[in-house]
Design an enzyme around this catalytic site. Structure first.
Site, PDB file in Angstrom:
ATOM      1  N   ALA A  78      38.584  11.296 -29.607  1.00  0.00           N
ATOM      2  CA  ALA A  78      37.668  11.604 -28.515  1.00  0.00           C
ATOM      3  C   ALA A  78      36.869  12.867 -28.846  1.00  0.00           C
ATOM      4  CB  ALA A  78      38.444  11.796 -27.220  1.00  0.00           C
ATOM      5  N   GLN A  80      36.673  15.704 -27.485  1.00  0.00           N
ATOM      6  CA  GLN A  80      37.485  16.920 -27.465  1.00  0.00           C
ATOM      7  C   GLN A  80      38.882  16.696 -28.057  1.00  0.00           C
ATOM      8  OE1 GLN A  80      37.013  20.106 -26.893  1.00  0.00           O
ATOM      9  NE2 GLN A  80      34.832  19.865 -26.472  1.00  0.00           N
ATOM     10  N   SER A  81      38.966  15.827 -29.039  1.00  0.00           N
ATOM     11  CA  SER A  81      40.254  15.515 -29.661  1.00  0.00           C
ATOM     12  C   SER A  81      40.859  16.730 -30.357  1.00  0.00           C
ATOM     13  CB  SER A  81      40.078  14.383 -30.670  1.00  0.00           C
ATOM     14  OG  SER A  81      41.213  14.259 -31.501  1.00  0.00           O
ATOM     15  N   ASN A  82      42.130  16.994 -30.054  1.00  0.00           N
ATOM     16  CA  ASN A  82      42.872  18.027 -30.772  1.00  0.00           C
ATOM     17  C   ASN A  82      43.257  17.556 -32.175  1.00  0.00           C
ATOM     18  OD1 ASN A  82      43.172  19.929 -28.474  1.00  0.00           O
ATOM     19  ND2 ASN A  82      44.351  18.241 -27.606  1.00  0.00           N
TER      20      ASN A  82
END
Length: 343
Positions: A78, A80-82
């Site tokens: 996504a 804002q994927s970590n």
């Protein structure tokens, strides 16, 4: 890894995380809740570019990539994927190129969401960014990554793809089989005992690896997975499949029974990466009472589940919350978090 984990000890691995991470008591929140005592496993402190659980997972993905002599890492997630941020950081540390494909998984986002937090870090870490217009098409996203990898090969690169969709060896889950052993060693020397653990359940790798590792080492401590991506019914299939794949990978009969896979989707709505009242409250309580910073997509929802469970138990019991990180995501949700705080 110990002999009781079968062939998992033979897998290629490159060390990335600062471990062991500490376990801390949360005395202020425990008193406020008047329920079970709360403890936190600080995997937000794994050290790789804001830390988080993905550092443990990437030790095995990138271990395999280096074993294959790859020079470029490709990964989807996504916006804002970590995971993709951690992959970019690991690639930078290891001298590898990194291509990130960002999916449009969260609706109605603002400019801050698309430019701050993990997105900003991806740029700073030198990753090449691509976009994928769908947010719920894991197989399509993986196919697009393979196409990018094929193009890179034409230009002499040696790509390694970290898959998004299920059906691949769960190398990320192995990182949490190792973490389970670490936690049990810490608890073995502690002056308290833990009755249950609570963890975010998204891809299912952390949840499945933790559960498989605990059971493989003879621990019956319960693990509650708080759904952050899909319903409990759908997540059950995914976690079960990961446990079965870990069994195949290790050469061991799976120690995980159907009843071991505990899930709640009480804090999922309205969907992945979208705030709700209980998540806002959990984020605010963690910060206000313990200076514990939680993100809206993963740890905020998981902590809401931990608070709900703690309230239902008595003061003689204790829960361990697995803090999987996600700190940069807080900044991407700044405008939403400041609208109206949860009580």
């Amino acid at each position: 890894m110990g002999d009781n984990l079968g062939r998992l000890s033979e897998l290629p691995r490159t060390l990335l995380a600062h471990t062991p991470t500490p376990i801390e008591h949360l005395p202020n929140l425990s008193a406020y809740l008047a329920g079970a005592s709360l403890y936190v496993k600080r995997d937000d402190c794994t050290g790789l570019a804001f830390g988080g659980n993905k550092a443990r997972q990437l030790e095995f993905y990138l271990g395999e990539a280096l074993f294959q002599n790859a020079d470029t890492i490709l990964i989807s997630g996504a916006v804002q994927s970590n995971f993709v941020r951690s992959a970019a950081a690991a690639a930078a540390r290891l001298g590898l190129a990194c291509h990130i494909q960002l999916e449009e998984r969260v609706p109605n986002t603002d400019s801050l969401y698309r430019s701050s937090g993990n997105v900003l870090l991806n740029h700073l870490l030198g990753a090449t960014l691509h976009s994928y217009s769908q947010g719920e098409d894991e197989f399509g996203a993986d196919q697009r990554l393979r196409e990018i990898a094929a193009d890179l090969m034409k230009h002499g690169r040696r790509p390694y793809v970290i898959p998004l969709a299920p059906g691949h060896p769960p190398l990320g889950a192995v990182g949490y089989v190792v973490a389970a052993r670490e936690i049990l060693a810490q608890l073995d020397t502690a002056d308290y005992s833990i009755d249950g653990m609570v963890v975010a359940s998204g891809s299912g790798h952390t949840h499945a690896g933790l559960l498989f590792g605990l059971r493989a080492m003879g621990s019956s401590i319960s693990v509650l997975g708080v759904c952050v991506r899909r319903s409990a019914r759908a997540q059950l299939d995914r976690v079960r499949a990961h446990c079965d794949e870990l069994s195949s990978l290790s050469g061991l009969q799976s120690p995980v029974k159907e009843a071991d896979i505990q899930l709640t989707d009480d804090h999922l709505a309205p969907g992945y990466g979208q705030l709700n009242a209980t998540t806002k409250t959990a984020i605010n309580l963690g910060a206000k009472y313990e200076a514990l910073l939680l993100d809206p997509a993963y740890t905020g929802k998981a902590f809401a589940g931990a608070l709900q469970l703690a309230r239902s138990l008595d003061t003689q019991q204790a829960l361990l919350f697995i803090h999987t990180g996600g700190t940069p995501g807080i900044f991407a949700y700044g405008s939403t978090l400041l609208e109206e705080k949860g009580d």
